[in-house]
Design a protein around this motif. Structure first.
Motif, short mmCIF file in Angstrom:
data_model
loop_
_atom_site.label_atom_id
_atom_site.label_comp_id
_atom_site.label_asym_id
_atom_site.label_seq_id
_atom_site.Cartn_x
_atom_site.Cartn_y
_atom_site.Cartn_z
N LEU A 23 3.43 -8.05 -4.93
CA LEU A 23 3.29 -6.62 -4.60
C LEU A 23 3.01 -5.65 -6.04
O LEU A 23 2.85 -4.19 -5.84
CB LEU A 23 4.68 -5.82 -3.73
CG LEU A 23 5.30 -6.51 -2.25
CD1 LEU A 23 6.38 -5.92 -2.15
CD2 LEU A 23 4.29 -6.17 -1.17
N GLN A 46 0.88 -2.18 -6.71
CA GLN A 46 2.22 -0.57 -6.88
C GLN A 46 1.54 1.03 -6.23
O GLN A 46 1.70 1.59 -6.54
CB GLN A 46 2.85 -0.88 -7.67
CG GLN A 46 2.14 -0.88 -9.91
CD GLN A 46 3.22 -1.19 -10.02
OE1 GLN A 46 4.30 -0.70 -10.34
NE2 GLN A 46 2.29 -1.61 -11.70
N VAL A 78 6.00 0.28 -0.90
CA VAL A 78 7.47 -0.39 -0.28
C VAL A 78 8.50 0.36 -0.32
O VAL A 78 9.21 0.85 -0.35
CB VAL A 78 7.20 -1.54 -1.20
CG1 VAL A 78 8.46 -2.69 -0.74
CG2 VAL A 78 5.98 -1.80 -1.77
N LEU A 97 -3.12 -7.45 1.19
CA LEU A 97 -3.20 -5.94 1.29
C LEU A 97 -4.06 -6.12 0.14
O LEU A 97 -4.71 -4.97 0.07
CB LEU A 97 -1.47 -6.44 -0.49
CG LEU A 97 -0.39 -6.84 -0.18
CD1 LEU A 97 0.79 -6.60 -0.72
CD2 LEU A 97 0.07 -4.78 1.53
#
Length: 134
Positions: free
Chosen positions: A57, A61, A66, A127
């Motif tokens: 993750l 960013q 999130v 992602l």
């Protein structure tokens, strides 16, 4: 200091400490294009996997928002119920409201019945695709 910068600093500190953030803590710009919800049981077998997820993750960013839910809290249980995550789900990752990954990554579960059919690299690939193709 911008909200994005504050979130980036918070995530950096979290990763440096080797822990997971508290439930419902944002770790990126909420105006980012891709929403990621992480529902988890904050139990010892899950924590190393959460650190691996956090590393992935962190690479997105600026492009994702999130939100985390500890499934042992009232808010976490409510979120899980709303998304039909029933039973003993150790980890679930939703991307833009859809369950993308559920259970432990393959090979990471303390018992085989808790494993999902995904790997950490699959999260990174998903992602990458969502943040590149929008």
């Amino acid at each position: 200091m911008t909200r994005t910068r504050i979130a980036a600093l918070a995530l950096s500190a979290l990763l440096a400490a080797g822990g997971c953030s508290s439930p419902e803590q944002e770790t990126a710009d909420p105006t980012a294009g891709v929403d990621v919800d992480l529902v988890y049981l904050n139990h010892p077998p899950v924590q190393p996997v959460l650190r691996d997820i956090d590393k992935v993750l962190a690479g997105y960013q600026e492009k994702i928002s999130v939100t985390r839910y500890d499934a042992d809290t009232p808010d976490g249980r409510k979120f899980a119920d709303e998304h039909h995550l029933t039973g003993h789900v150790a980890i679930a990752i939703l991307i833009d409201g859809e369950v993308a990954f559920k259970g432990f990554p393959a090979g990471a579960a303390p018992v085989q019945s808790a494993e999902g059919d995904w790997e950490i690299k699959d999260l990174d690939a998903a992602l990458q695709q969502r943040t590149t193709n929008g």
